[in-house]
Design a protein around this motif. Structure first.
Motif, short mmCIF file in Angstrom:
data_model
loop_
_atom_site.label_atom_id
_atom_site.label_comp_id
_atom_site.label_asym_id
_atom_site.label_seq_id
_atom_site.Cartn_x
_atom_site.Cartn_y
_atom_site.Cartn_z
N ASP A 6 0.76 -1.37 -0.01
CA ASP A 6 0.24 -0.11 0.11
C ASP A 6 0.92 1.27 0.06
O ASP A 6 0.39 2.07 -0.79
CB ASP A 6 -0.85 -0.14 1.21
CG ASP A 6 -2.13 -1.04 1.19
OD1 ASP A 6 -2.23 -1.44 0.11
OD2 ASP A 6 -2.61 -1.45 2.14
N TRP A 42 2.43 1.64 -3.32
CA TRP A 42 1.40 2.34 -4.30
C TRP A 42 1.52 3.78 -4.08
O TRP A 42 1.29 4.41 -5.11
CB TRP A 42 0.01 1.74 -3.99
CG TRP A 42 -1.19 2.27 -4.87
CD1 TRP A 42 -1.75 3.23 -4.44
CD2 TRP A 42 -1.32 2.13 -6.11
NE1 TRP A 42 -2.95 3.39 -5.40
CE2 TRP A 42 -2.64 2.96 -6.41
CE3 TRP A 42 -0.73 1.37 -7.20
CZ2 TRP A 42 -3.01 2.95 -7.72
CZ3 TRP A 42 -1.39 1.45 -8.33
CH2 TRP A 42 -2.51 2.26 -8.68
N GLN A 43 1.42 4.32 -2.58
CA GLN A 43 1.35 5.70 -2.47
C GLN A 43 2.50 6.30 -3.07
O GLN A 43 2.58 7.48 -3.84
CB GLN A 43 1.25 5.84 -0.97
CG GLN A 43 1.33 7.35 -0.77
CD GLN A 43 1.38 7.54 0.91
OE1 GLN A 43 1.18 6.62 1.55
NE2 GLN A 43 1.39 8.72 1.29
N ASN A 65 2.65 6.92 -6.90
CA ASN A 65 1.32 7.72 -7.47
C ASN A 65 1.17 8.96 -6.81
O ASN A 65 0.51 9.78 -7.34
CB ASN A 65 0.11 6.92 -7.30
CG ASN A 65 -0.16 5.78 -8.35
OD1 ASN A 65 -0.33 5.79 -9.45
ND2 ASN A 65 0.16 4.44 -7.54
N THR A 66 2.09 9.45 -5.85
CA THR A 66 1.82 10.68 -5.50
C THR A 66 2.67 11.60 -6.33
O THR A 66 3.88 11.25 -6.98
CB THR A 66 2.61 10.69 -4.24
OG1 THR A 66 2.32 12.22 -3.43
CG2 THR A 66 4.32 10.49 -3.89
#
Length: 269
Positions: free
Chosen positions: A223, A226-227, A230-231
């Motif tokens: 998780d 993923w952050q 994509n940030t």
């Protein structure tokens, strides 16, 4: 559809990340030394291929295969690695080199193989898995912590180097995670002739037992990855797990003597 290439994807954090990104609609290139050991399924969006970070020819082949299959590599996750612990005297030079070849040189070689493609597209993200052990050390961890401190430093330097080219660099710092780190991903060296170190080894066994009493799931790290992927922020470091947040905050707030004293006290509890 964006594509992520992951090293060390046969289990643990790498596998959890492969499944997470696939579930989000990404193409995934899940690489590992022996694909035959993986239960990840080959699908239209999942390519399982061989990549040994200590074998440059396999790196080149895997990167070429990924681009041929999906057309791009938008995110690179440098996850492959293992931990060598024990008295420095117990390690042969070959075992010392293996630790650095895997955790540092291999990471750099994979990054170098992907960079021309990202540089040409003026986009991409490189996410390097560090550890709480990239800012905090424990006794008998000279080799492992040496490699993870190196990952922190090279990642921060690459951040400056690659940002003008549209390539983002991220560091993910997991705490204790339910992975195979204590099994095949752990290299402990001890020698009967080195009895002087036995009390420290016994104490560290107790410390690791306490620290690993409530590990986070690999999916939690996925998780955070993923952050990080994509940030759009300028954030460089991402902590993964409540123990990572607590311990790294403590390290940041305390001077060397105070923090190191707390580790020594933990060894004698």
């Amino acid at each position: 559809m964006p594509t992520i290439l992951i090293t060390g994807a046969s289990s643990g954090i790498g596998k959890a990340t492969a499944l997470r990104f696939q579930s989000e609609g990404w193409n995934v290139v899940a690489t590992m030394r022996d694909p035959a050991t993986s239960d990840l399924d080959h699908t239209d969006t999942m390519l399982v291929s061989r990549l040994d970070v200590t074998a440059p020819s396999s790196i080149k082949a895997a990167v070429s295969e990924a681009i041929d299959r999906f057309g791009s590599i938008d995110v690179l996750l440098n996850n492959a690695g293992y931990g060598a612990y024990g008295p420095l005297e117990a390690f042969t030079t070959d075992r010392i080199r293996r630790q650095f070849d895997t955790n540092v040189i291999g990471l750099l070689d994979v990054t170098k193989a992907v960079l021309p493609h990202m540089r040409a597209s003026r986009s991409g993200a490189i996410i390097n898995i560090s550890s709480i052990g990239g800012q905090v050390t424990f006794p008998l961890g000279a080799l492992y912590h040496g490699t993870k401190f190196a990952v922190e430093g090279l990642s921060e330097a690459l951040h400056y180097e690659l940002e003008p080219l549209g390539i983002r660099v991220r560091i993910v710092e997991p705490g204790m995670i339910k992975t195979d780190f204590g099994g095949r991903s752990f290299d402990f060296a001890m020698d009967e002739s080195l009895g002087d170190y036995a009390p420290t080894a016994e104490a560290m066994g107790r410390v690791f037992g306490k620290l690993a009493s409530n590990p986070s799931a690999p999916e939690l790290v996925a998780d955070v990855i993923w952050q990080a992927a994509n940030t759009n922020s300028d954030q460089l470091r991402f902590r993964a797990g409540p123990d990572a947040v607590e311990l790294l905050d403590k390290r940041k707030q305390q001077d060397d003597a105070t923090f190191i004293g707390s580790i020594k006290a933990l060894m004698h509890d």
